[in-house]
Design a protein around this motif. Structure first.
Motif, PDB file in Angstrom:
ATOM      1  N   ASN A 326       0.861  -1.295  -0.191  1.00 12.71           N
ATOM      2  CA  ASN A 326       0.071  -0.055  -0.055  1.00 12.71           C
ATOM      3  C   ASN A 326       0.707   1.293   0.090  1.00 12.71           C
ATOM      4  N   ASN A 327       1.948   1.263   0.552  1.00 16.96           N
ATOM      5  CA  ASN A 327       2.759   2.640   0.819  1.00 16.96           C
ATOM      6  C   ASN A 327       4.121   2.275   1.326  1.00 16.96           C
ATOM      7  N   GLU A 328       5.139   3.424   0.984  1.00 14.42           N
ATOM      8  CA  GLU A 328       6.372   3.096   1.480  1.00 14.42           C
ATOM      9  C   GLU A 328       6.774   2.976   2.597  1.00 14.42           C
ATOM     10  N   THR A 329       5.984   3.459   3.908  1.00 15.23           N
ATOM     11  CA  THR A 329       6.390   2.967   5.121  1.00 15.23           C
ATOM     12  C   THR A 329       6.087   1.427   5.408  1.00 15.23           C
ATOM     13  N   LEU A 330       4.921   1.030   4.843  1.00 13.72           N
ATOM     14  CA  LEU A 330       4.593  -0.379   5.186  1.00 13.72           C
ATOM     15  C   LEU A 330       5.836  -1.174   4.386  1.00 13.72           C
ATOM     16  N   GLY A 331       5.926  -0.659   3.227  1.00 11.79           N
ATOM     17  CA  GLY A 331       7.375  -1.389   2.411  1.00 11.79           C
ATOM     18  C   GLY A 331       8.535  -1.250   3.165  1.00 11.79           C
ATOM     19  N   TYR A 332       8.762  -0.302   3.837  1.00 10.81           N
ATOM     20  CA  TYR A 332      10.131   0.029   4.571  1.00 10.81           C
ATOM     21  C   TYR A 332      10.139  -0.946   5.686  1.00 10.81           C
ATOM     22  N   PHE A 333       8.942  -1.295   6.284  1.00 10.04           N
ATOM     23  CA  PHE A 333       9.261  -2.117   7.624  1.00 10.04           C
ATOM     24  C   PHE A 333       8.847  -3.453   6.993  1.00 10.04           C
ATOM     25  N   ILE A 334       8.579  -3.761   5.835  1.00 10.89           N
ATOM     26  CA  ILE A 334       8.513  -5.308   5.331  1.00 10.89           C
ATOM     27  C   ILE A 334      10.198  -5.765   5.149  1.00 10.89           C
ATOM     28  N   GLY A 335      10.797  -4.737   4.578  1.00 13.12           N
ATOM     29  CA  GLY A 335      12.165  -4.756   4.244  1.00 13.12           C
ATOM     30  C   GLY A 335      12.876  -5.085   5.258  1.00 13.12           C
ATOM     31  N   ARG A 336      12.718  -4.085   6.544  1.00  6.36           N
ATOM     32  CA  ARG A 336      13.461  -4.103   7.577  1.00  6.36           C
ATOM     33  C   ARG A 336      13.230  -5.456   8.471  1.00  6.36           C
ATOM     34  N   VAL A 337      11.983  -5.854   8.479  1.00  6.80           N
ATOM     35  CA  VAL A 337      11.657  -7.155   8.948  1.00  6.80           C
ATOM     36  C   VAL A 337      12.557  -8.417   8.193  1.00  6.80           C
ATOM     37  N   TYR A 338      12.545  -8.368   6.976  1.00  8.84           N
ATOM     38  CA  TYR A 338      13.214  -9.486   6.058  1.00  8.84           C
ATOM     39  C   TYR A 338      14.638  -9.484   6.796  1.00  8.84           C
ATOM     40  N   LEU A 339      15.450  -8.236   6.912  1.00  5.26           N
ATOM     41  CA  LEU A 339      16.727  -8.123   7.360  1.00  5.26           C
ATOM     42  C   LEU A 339      16.988  -8.597   8.400  1.00  5.26           C
ATOM     43  N   PHE A 340      16.069  -8.362   9.599  1.00  2.88           N
ATOM     44  CA  PHE A 340      16.073  -8.797  10.959  1.00  2.88           C
ATOM     45  C   PHE A 340      15.937 -10.057  11.106  1.00  2.88           C
ATOM     46  N   LEU A 341      15.039 -10.988  10.195  1.00  2.00           N
ATOM     47  CA  LEU A 341      14.982 -12.449  10.452  1.00  2.00           C
ATOM     48  C   LEU A 341      15.880 -12.995   9.655  1.00  2.00           C
ATOM     49  N   THR A 342      16.729 -12.596   8.630  1.00  2.00           N
ATOM     50  CA  THR A 342      17.603 -13.535   7.846  1.00  2.00           C
ATOM     51  C   THR A 342      18.997 -13.322   8.761  1.00  2.00           C
ATOM     52  N   ARG A 343      19.204 -12.106   9.245  1.00  2.00           N
ATOM     53  CA  ARG A 343      20.398 -11.877  10.161  1.00  2.00           C
ATOM     54  C   ARG A 343      20.279 -12.735  11.400  1.00  2.00           C
ATOM     55  N   LEU A 344      19.360 -13.078  11.767  1.00  2.00           N
ATOM     56  CA  LEU A 344      19.104 -14.035  12.966  1.00  2.00           C
ATOM     57  C   LEU A 344      19.678 -15.396  12.724  1.00  2.00           C
ATOM     58  N   GLY A 345      19.374 -15.723  11.407  1.00  2.00           N
ATOM     59  CA  GLY A 345      19.640 -17.000  11.035  1.00  2.00           C
ATOM     60  C   GLY A 345      18.504 -17.931  10.375  1.00  2.00           C
TER      61      GLY A 345
END
Length: 656
Positions: A326-345
């Motif tokens: 829907n919007n950039e802010t929602l997309g930004y947090f989706i991207g940040r969540v992806y980075l968080f989870l993958t860096r955890l392992g």
């Protein structure tokens, strides 16, 4: 054969052959079903046995036979959880300059009444007619459909399509619909095969009372978000009356699950980490969106789900530009969540972002995505990222009478056409008596679109049906009860209710999926047994390294203690093992805990550092050990960097 007059002996032989074929078919079907589930079941059993034996987590109150849905974290489990939460704070709170709060677990009823939890936070439950055992109605139907789809190899395409459709609309089914499906499919109590009652709603919140009188009802909070919403006014002031800003909270939440199962995935007390990002509803751009816009990962938009397709790889920037997100802010947090989870392992190939279907979306939500992680139980929702519009702040403003709003000051006064909603309190009082206040507040809180539609209907029809959420029903509003008009005014500022983008993390679910993704078996050197290994990244490993004297020797033990002091000073969690056990067995013990590095003292001047997964070893001077381990565990360098910097050590006696 019988109709053609074949001899009875021939018919009997043919019948016997058919019976043999039926038995063969049943046997093959059973073997196929067994092959599908046996590997998964064996893997999960090995994992859970290891987790409980090594005290990552265990059932709570175990000596009293435990309570379903409650678990204790042991020492390594606590360390993993602490490391995950520390990284969450670093990745979100620190990097995004969020305001962290810590609110009580006990919440007054009025707060959860305003949020809708008291009336709507329910699941539909059925009971075993004879034993009284309770089950979630939708879970029974979901399990039935999935089992049939996975294991019934003779199912027709039409039947399979029907069951898939039921799974897709399960969240939309009423109590009557669920009851009809249970009856149609002949679903009985899983444990006793007894008949089940008709489904009825059960509120999942734990109720309590605040104070000794019992007159002030409350609940154990089912989420941490409401504590942030009710503090919005003070947080907005603390932030200099500026938007956007985000508030964050880590804490315990409580849900009285009907039939907890699947270990840490569905429990009655759990840790949530939630973010409420407040933003101007007219501007949901994000200044840092370009930093994550090129990330590409598995996304599962609703169109693909509805058409029976699979998740596909998309760049988050493209997903936003195409309107899928829907919007950039929602997309930004989706991207940040992806980075968080993958860096955890978390394995990138077993992580996807699934968009909510229309029947899953709350009526007020602009868009919602779940970060789902695949494990032995299937795809599990671990993070929800939702654009909740202005619903939460509006609901608490209406109930409390405190305006939870933001202001945008104009450089120059602006002449604007302002919508004026003027309820006629006398007429409303005559019509609604004690409910007048709630109807008035609901009319005043209407957004412009709804108000203009009401104005048109009142002028054409003289009356209109209007839903009052605080009453939970529709009321009839007549033309003489409210005046709706537009007036031109000069304004120095714009007052509005902010929208909320909410990423909500189920920490226990993330940790369990991390356990599964990190766990594997490898053969011992002799090849006579399988050794358990957790390949945690150093970031989340419960212990960063171990220190082993190669043999029991006073000098080596003194060096080990000296290294321990260096590690402690550097803030590195570690463990010394000076037992006489063979070095191979000590390595195996720490591999099973997921310890990434083992320091072996085999001289007084230098030692070896062994990496868990490759089993490669380097030789390092005693004085440099702590700095090498710290650089790698903190992410300042990698193990590959260490291999290039220090000499490789090879010693058969120092391995398995």
């Amino acid at each position: 054969m019988a109709s053609s007059g074949a001899p009875k002996s021939h018919i009997d032989a043919a019948v016997q052959s058919l019976n043999v074929l039926k038995l063969d078919k049943a046997s093959i079907k059973t073997q196929l079903q067994s092959a599908v589930s046996s590997n998964t079941d064996a893997f999960r059993q090995a994992l859970v046995n290891t987790l409980e034996r090594r005290l990552f987590y265990i059932p709570s109150f175990k000596i009293y036979r435990g309570v379903a849905g409650l678990y204790d974290y042991g020492p390594p489990g606590c360390a993993v959880k602490s490391n995950v939460l520390a990284f969450w704070r670093q990745h979100f709170v620190l990097e995004e300059n969020m305001l962290e709060v810590d609110c009580p677990c006990v919440t007054p009823e009025i707060v959860l009444k305003a949020s809708g939890h008291v009336d709507k936070f329910t699941d539909l439950m059925v009971k075993d007619d004879k034993t009284g055992t309770c089950y979630r109605a939708d879970h029974l139907i979901k399990d039935y459909c999935k089992e049939k789809l996975d294991k019934d190899l003779t199912m027709t395409p039409e039947k399979a399509a029907e069951l898939k459709h039921v799974l897709a609309i399960l969240d939309d089914l009423s109590a009557e619909d669920l009851g009809a499906k249970i009856k149609e499919y002949g679903i009985t109590a899983p444990d006793t095969k007894n008949h089940l009652s008709h489904p009825y709603p059960f509120n999942l919140m734990f109720q309590t009372s605040i104070g000794p009188s019992g007159f002030s009802p409350g609940y154990m909070r089912p989420e941490t978000a409401q504590g942030i919403f009710v503090n919005f006014k003070d947080l907005y002031y603390y932030n200099g009356n500026k938007l956007p800003f985000a508030a964050a909270q880590i804490g315990q939440a409580f849900r009285n699950e009907i039939s907890p199962r699947q270990g840490l995935l569905r429990v009655r007390e759990f840790t949530l980490a939630e973010i409420e990002h407040f933003v101007d509803p007219q501007d949901k751009s994000h200044p840092k969106f370009s930093e994550i816009s090129s990330l590409e990962f598995l996304m599962f938009p609703r169109e693909e789900q509805m058409s029976g397709q699979s998740a596909k790889r998309l760049q988050i920037g493209e997903a936003v530009s195409q309107g899928i997100v829907n919007n950039e802010t929602l997309g930004y947090f989706i991207g940040r969540v992806y980075l968080f989870l993958t860096r955890l392992g978390i394995d990138k190939e077993r992580l996807r972002f699934r968009q909510h279907l229309a029947n899953e979306m709350a009526h007020y939500a602009a868009d919602c995505w779940d970060a789902e992680i695949e494990c032995s139980y299937g795809w599990i929702e671990c993070v929800g990222i939702a654009d909740r519009s202005a619903y939460d702040l509006s609901a608490h403003s209406d109930k409390s009478g405190v305006a939870l709003v933001a202001q945008e000051k104009f450089p120059e006064p602006r002449e604007v056409e302002k919508l004026v909603i003027a309820p006629v309190k006398k007429e409303l009082g005559l019509a609604f008596k004690g409910n007048q206040k709630m109807v008035t507040e609901a009319l005043e809180a209407m957004d412009e679109k709804v108000a203009l539609e009401m104005k048109a209907d009142l002028e054409s029809k003289g009356e209109v049906e209007f839903h009052v959420c605080t009453l939970g029903k529709n009321v009839t509003v007549k033309k003489n009860m409210v005046s709706i008009s537009k007036e031109k005014k000069k304004e120095h500022q714009r007052v509005f209710t902010p929208s909320v983008i909410e990423p909500s993390f189920g920490i226990g679910r993330i940790i369990y999926c991390l356990f599964e993704h990190a766990f594997y078996l490898r053969p011992s050197k002799a090849g006579d047994e399988q050794l358990n290994v957790f390949c945690f990244p150093p970031l989340v490993a419960p212990i960063k390294c171990t220190v082993f004297p190669l043999v029991q020797n006073q000098q080596y033990e003194e060096v080990a203690k000296f290294i321990s002091k260096l590690l402690t000073a550097a803030g590195i969690s570690h463990k010394i093992d000076i037992t006489g056990t063979s070095i191979g067995k000590r390595y195996a013990r720490t591999d099973e805990l997921g310890v990434p590095f083992a320091i072996t003292v085999d001289s007084t001047t230098s030692v070896t550092i062994r990496e868990r997964d490759s089993k490669d070893q380097i030789r390092v001077n005693v004085e440099n050990v702590a700095s090498v381990v710290k650089e790698v565990t903190d992410g300042q360098s990698t193990w590959d960097d260490a291999l290039k910097t220090y000499p490789l050590h090879s010693s058969g006696s120092a391995e398995d």
